[in-house]
Structure formats: C-alpha cells, structure tokens
Write an enzyme that holds these catalytic residues in place. Structure first.
Site, PDB file in Angstrom:
ATOM      1  N   SER A   8       0.847  -1.197   0.000  1.00  0.00           N
ATOM      2  CA  SER A   8       0.000   0.000   0.000  1.00  0.00           C
ATOM      3  C   SER A   8       0.879   1.243   0.000  1.00  0.00           C
ATOM      4  O   SER A   8       1.628   1.488   0.952  1.00  0.00           O
ATOM      5  CB  SER A   8      -0.893   0.025   1.242  1.00  0.00           C
ATOM      6  OG  SER A   8      -1.418   1.340   1.400  1.00  0.00           O
ATOM      7  N   HIS A  33      -1.356  -1.445  -4.156  1.00  0.00           N
ATOM      8  CA  HIS A  33      -2.597  -1.077  -3.473  1.00  0.00           C
ATOM      9  C   HIS A  33      -2.648   0.444  -3.292  1.00  0.00           C
ATOM     10  O   HIS A  33      -1.740   1.032  -2.701  1.00  0.00           O
ATOM     11  CB  HIS A  33      -2.641  -1.793  -2.123  1.00  0.00           C
ATOM     12  CG  HIS A  33      -3.931  -1.672  -1.386  1.00  0.00           C
ATOM     13  ND1 HIS A  33      -5.039  -2.459  -1.662  1.00  0.00           N
ATOM     14  CD2 HIS A  33      -4.303  -0.854  -0.367  1.00  0.00           C
ATOM     15  CE1 HIS A  33      -6.024  -2.139  -0.837  1.00  0.00           C
ATOM     16  NE2 HIS A  33      -5.611  -1.160  -0.041  1.00  0.00           N
ATOM     17  N   ASP A  35      -4.886   3.498  -1.827  1.00  0.00           N
ATOM     18  CA  ASP A  35      -5.972   3.821  -0.892  1.00  0.00           C
ATOM     19  C   ASP A  35      -6.516   5.218  -1.174  1.00  0.00           C
ATOM     20  O   ASP A  35      -5.809   6.209  -0.998  1.00  0.00           O
ATOM     21  CB  ASP A  35      -5.429   3.789   0.540  1.00  0.00           C
ATOM     22  CG  ASP A  35      -5.150   2.372   1.015  1.00  0.00           C
ATOM     23  OD1 ASP A  35      -6.074   1.544   0.951  1.00  0.00           O
ATOM     24  OD2 ASP A  35      -4.009   2.099   1.442  1.00  0.00           O
ATOM     25  N   MET A  37      -9.165   8.009  -0.067  1.00  0.00           N
ATOM     26  CA  MET A  37      -9.971   8.383   1.116  1.00  0.00           C
ATOM     27  C   MET A  37     -10.570   9.768   0.908  1.00  0.00           C
ATOM     28  O   MET A  37      -9.893  10.665   0.399  1.00  0.00           O
ATOM     29  CB  MET A  37      -9.084   8.423   2.353  1.00  0.00           C
ATOM     30  CG  MET A  37      -8.329   7.134   2.615  1.00  0.00           C
ATOM     31  SD  MET A  37      -7.362   7.298   4.107  1.00  0.00           S
ATOM     32  CE  MET A  37      -6.533   5.715   4.144  1.00  0.00           C
ATOM     33  N   HIS A  66      -8.464   0.882  -3.801  1.00  0.00           N
ATOM     34  CA  HIS A  66      -9.364   0.673  -2.655  1.00  0.00           C
ATOM     35  C   HIS A  66     -10.072   1.999  -2.372  1.00  0.00           C
ATOM     36  O   HIS A  66      -9.467   2.922  -1.833  1.00  0.00           O
ATOM     37  CB  HIS A  66      -8.510   0.201  -1.458  1.00  0.00           C
ATOM     38  CG  HIS A  66      -9.268  -0.006  -0.195  1.00  0.00           C
ATOM     39  ND1 HIS A  66      -8.631  -0.180   1.026  1.00  0.00           N
ATOM     40  CD2 HIS A  66     -10.600  -0.075   0.067  1.00  0.00           C
ATOM     41  CE1 HIS A  66      -9.536  -0.347   1.975  1.00  0.00           C
ATOM     42  NE2 HIS A  66     -10.731  -0.282   1.425  1.00  0.00           N
ATOM     43  N   MET A  68     -12.248   4.222  -0.359  1.00  0.00           N
ATOM     44  CA  MET A  68     -12.883   4.462   0.943  1.00  0.00           C
ATOM     45  C   MET A  68     -13.608   5.791   0.847  1.00  0.00           C
ATOM     46  O   MET A  68     -13.219   6.790   1.466  1.00  0.00           O
ATOM     47  CB  MET A  68     -11.810   4.469   2.048  1.00  0.00           C
ATOM     48  CG  MET A  68     -11.293   3.071   2.354  1.00  0.00           C
ATOM     49  SD  MET A  68      -9.770   3.102   3.308  1.00  0.00           S
ATOM     50  CE  MET A  68      -8.606   3.267   1.963  1.00  0.00           C
ATOM     51  N   MET A 137     -11.228  -5.814   5.967  1.00  0.00           N
ATOM     52  CA  MET A 137     -10.424  -4.855   6.732  1.00  0.00           C
ATOM     53  C   MET A 137     -10.117  -5.439   8.105  1.00  0.00           C
ATOM     54  O   MET A 137     -11.012  -5.916   8.807  1.00  0.00           O
ATOM     55  CB  MET A 137     -11.180  -3.535   6.908  1.00  0.00           C
ATOM     56  CG  MET A 137     -11.276  -2.671   5.663  1.00  0.00           C
ATOM     57  SD  MET A 137      -9.700  -2.326   4.837  1.00  0.00           S
ATOM     58  CE  MET A 137      -8.748  -1.545   6.144  1.00  0.00           C
ATOM     59  N   PHE A 143      -6.408   4.896   8.293  1.00  0.00           N
ATOM     60  CA  PHE A 143      -5.014   5.212   8.621  1.00  0.00           C
ATOM     61  C   PHE A 143      -4.138   3.974   8.432  1.00  0.00           C
ATOM     62  O   PHE A 143      -4.566   2.858   8.729  1.00  0.00           O
ATOM     63  CB  PHE A 143      -4.886   5.665  10.085  1.00  0.00           C
ATOM     64  CG  PHE A 143      -5.764   6.844  10.415  1.00  0.00           C
ATOM     65  CD1 PHE A 143      -5.314   8.140  10.167  1.00  0.00           C
ATOM     66  CD2 PHE A 143      -7.032   6.655  10.948  1.00  0.00           C
ATOM     67  CE1 PHE A 143      -6.134   9.233  10.451  1.00  0.00           C
ATOM     68  CE2 PHE A 143      -7.864   7.738  11.230  1.00  0.00           C
ATOM     69  CZ  PHE A 143      -7.411   9.033  10.983  1.00  0.00           C
ATOM     70  N   GLY A 144      -2.900   4.214   8.011  1.00  0.00           N
ATOM     71  CA  GLY A 144      -1.917   3.136   7.990  1.00  0.00           C
ATOM     72  C   GLY A 144      -1.292   2.992   9.369  1.00  0.00           C
ATOM     73  O   GLY A 144      -1.527   3.795  10.275  1.00  0.00           O
ATOM     74  N   ASP A 175      -6.366  -6.505   4.712  1.00  0.00           N
ATOM     75  CA  ASP A 175      -5.759  -5.168   4.722  1.00  0.00           C
ATOM     76  C   ASP A 175      -5.816  -4.573   6.121  1.00  0.00           C
ATOM     77  O   ASP A 175      -6.888  -4.503   6.725  1.00  0.00           O
ATOM     78  CB  ASP A 175      -6.554  -4.296   3.721  1.00  0.00           C
ATOM     79  CG  ASP A 175      -6.006  -2.895   3.555  1.00  0.00           C
ATOM     80  OD1 ASP A 175      -4.922  -2.600   4.074  1.00  0.00           O
ATOM     81  OD2 ASP A 175      -6.684  -2.103   2.865  1.00  0.00           O
ATOM     82  N   GLY A 176      -4.656  -4.137   6.609  1.00  0.00           N
ATOM     83  CA  GLY A 176      -4.590  -3.413   7.875  1.00  0.00           C
ATOM     84  C   GLY A 176      -3.799  -4.169   8.922  1.00  0.00           C
ATOM     85  O   GLY A 176      -4.198  -5.250   9.359  1.00  0.00           O
ATOM     86  N   GLY A 197       1.275  -1.936   4.202  1.00  0.00           N
ATOM     87  CA  GLY A 197       1.806  -0.594   3.974  1.00  0.00           C
ATOM     88  C   GLY A 197       3.073  -0.362   4.756  1.00  0.00           C
ATOM     89  O   GLY A 197       4.191  -0.513   4.243  1.00  0.00           O
ATOM     90  N   SER A 198       2.906  -0.062   6.042  1.00  0.00           N
ATOM     91  CA  SER A 198       4.079   0.316   6.838  1.00  0.00           C
ATOM     92  C   SER A 198       5.119  -0.802   6.937  1.00  0.00           C
ATOM     93  O   SER A 198       6.319  -0.535   6.916  1.00  0.00           O
ATOM     94  CB  SER A 198       3.655   0.796   8.222  1.00  0.00           C
ATOM     95  OG  SER A 198       2.593   0.035   8.717  1.00  0.00           O
TER      96      SER A 198
HETATM   97  C1  DX5 Z   1      -6.173   1.646   5.794  1.00  0.00           C
HETATM   98  C2  DX5 Z   1      -5.795   1.284   4.378  1.00  0.00           C
HETATM   99  C3  DX5 Z   1      -4.674   0.318   4.318  1.00  0.00           C
HETATM  100  C4  DX5 Z   1      -3.366   0.822   4.890  1.00  0.00           C
HETATM  101  C5  DX5 Z   1      -2.589  -0.361   5.382  1.00  0.00           C
HETATM  102  O1  DX5 Z   1      -7.378   2.310   5.795  1.00  0.00           O
HETATM  103  O2  DX5 Z   1      -6.894   0.702   3.699  1.00  0.00           O
HETATM  104  O3  DX5 Z   1      -4.472  -0.142   2.991  1.00  0.00           O
HETATM  105  O4  DX5 Z   1      -2.607   1.559   3.969  1.00  0.00           O
HETATM  106  O5  DX5 Z   1      -1.477   0.074   6.073  1.00  0.00           O
HETATM  107  P1  DX5 Z   1      -0.737  -0.822   7.170  1.00  0.00           P
HETATM  108  O6  DX5 Z   1      -0.249  -2.040   6.473  1.00  0.00           O
HETATM  109  O7  DX5 Z   1       0.369   0.073   7.632  1.00  0.00           O
HETATM  110  O8  DX5 Z   1      -1.742  -1.142   8.224  1.00  0.00           O
HETATM  111 ZN    ZN Z   2      -6.464  -0.321   1.704  1.00  0.00          ZN
END
Ligand code: DX5
Ligand code: ZN
Length: 218
Positions: A8, A33, A35, A37, A66, A68, A137, A143-144, A175-176, A197-198
């Site tokens: 992500s 991926h 995101d 928002m 994705h 949101m 989810m 948030f990541g 995801d998450g 992501g992170s």
């Molecule tokens: C959160 C996003 C995720 C996010 C995942 O709302 O949909 O895709 O970027 O990040 P990590 O892996 O750091 O939880």
């Molecule tokens: Zn996502």
C-alpha cells in the site's frame, strides 16, 4: 491460487514513489494497493484519480484501487479510465452494491467489495458470484500503521468458507496491520492477497522479499 503481495503506497515516501514502486515490483509484489480516502467515509484524505493516472503511465503492476469514499459509483468511470485494474468499493458506502459491481465490470475492471471490521462477513454472501475480490479490513479503515485486530482471523476464515462454497474464483484480500510476524496467520486463515503498507515501505526491497518468501511457502 498463487499468493499475492499488494504493497500500500499510503506508507511510501511520496518524494521517492517511482523508485519505491520499482523496488517492490522488482522484489516480487504483483499488485500495487492505492488507498483513496474522502474525509467522509473515513476521517482522512489521501489522493484521487490523477495519482492513479500518473502511476499507470510507468507501472505495469496490477493497480488495486481501494475506494474508501461514499457513493463510490460516482467515481468508477474516472478510476477505470485512469488505469485501475481492480476497483474495490465498500459495501457500507454503496447506494446499490450490485449495480456498482456491474458498473465496474462494464469498464473492463475487476470488481472488489470491502467490509469494515464491524460488518458481518455474511453480508458479502449474496454478491460473491459477481465479485472478483473480497477485501476484509483488519483495522478500522482510514489510517496506515495500526495494529491488526485479532478477531479478524476468524472473519477471514469464515469468508474463505463462504467463498469456497459459492464462488471459489473470488480472491480473498486482507488489509490493515499485516506484518512479517502475523502474515502466516492470515494466509493460514485463507487469505490469498495480502496488503501491507508500513511493514513493506519501512524498507521496500528487502521487506518485500521477506514477505514473498513467506507467501511462496504457504
Ligand atoms: C487503511 C488502508 C490500508 C493501509 C494499510 O485504511 O486501507 O491499505 O494503507 O497500512 P498498514 O499495512 O500500515 O496497516
Ligand atoms: Zn487499503
């Protein structure tokens, strides 16, 4: 089905985005991926259509978008034309889920449905035959860098059963909060597409390699 890693870019260094995309792709990630928002469906704002369009110009990975956002049907055409391969909408955000899936398919994209942690997974069942990908989810979206909700494992397992019974071709994405420490747990529960992501972008090339090693073993 081959397990897929979907880094992500929410956690990428935007000033080095192109370079980091090449690193994750070179190390074996197949999906990217993205995101989106809107500050309404989730509390944060991220980026929109022009970012997808720009990435598409120089990236051959599967672009996994994705959304949101509320009433995602308003933006399906724009994201499809920008070059999205998979467009995932939230069940909770659609005016009409089935019409939204049809709309996504009408532009030649794969259609995904995502659910937040409090939505029962059984709500997905009636749409599985028209759904290419289900996105569970494992944190509250927005948030990541959050911590994986442990109750997600059981939700993944139940969703995998629903998919096996109704439409085995549907991909099961999670995801998450997915890290190198808990990725085996989600794979064993039945996930076959892993967003991270992170845990990837802390060190894109070597962390992607480490994830891919586990994904290929399971
Ligand atoms: C959160 C996003 C995720 C996010 C995942 O709302 O949909 O895709 O970027 O990040 P990590 O892996 O750091 O939880
Ligand atoms: Zn996502």
């Amino acid at each position: 089905m081959e397990n897929i890693l979907a880094p992500s870019i929410l956690a990428a260094d935007i000033m080095r985005l192109g370079e980091q995309i090449e690193e994750v792709s070179g190390a074996g990630a197949k999906y990217l991926h993205i995101d989106v928002m809107d500050g309404v469906f989730v509390p944060s704002l991220s980026y929109g259509v022009c970012v997808v369009e720009s990435i598409r110009k120089s990236c051959a990975m599967t672009l996994d978008v994705h959304l949101m956002i509320v009433e995602p049907e308003r933006f399906v055409e724009a994201f499809a034309k920008a070059g999205a391969d998979i467009i995932t909408v939230h069940l909770e955000a659609c005016v009409d889920v089935r019409e939204t899936l049809d709309l996504i398919h009408s532009f030649g994209c794969k259609a995904g449905i995502s659910i937040k942690p409090e939505t029962p997974v059984e709500a997905l069942e009636e749409y599985l035959e028209e759904t290419d990908l289900v996105l569970i989810m494992c944190v509250e979206p927005g948030f990541g860098g959050q911590k994986y909700f442990p109750e997600s494992t059981e939700r993944i397992r139940r969703t995998a059963e629903l998919i096996a019974g109704k439409h085995p071709d549907t991909r099961l994405e999670v995801d998450g909060g997915i890290t190198l420490q808990n990725v085996r747990t989600v794979l064993e529960a039945g996930a076959d597409v892993v967003v991270s992501g992170s845990a990837v972008f802390a060190d894109p090339a070597s962390n992607t390699e480490a994830f891919m090693k586990i994904l290929r073993e399971e």
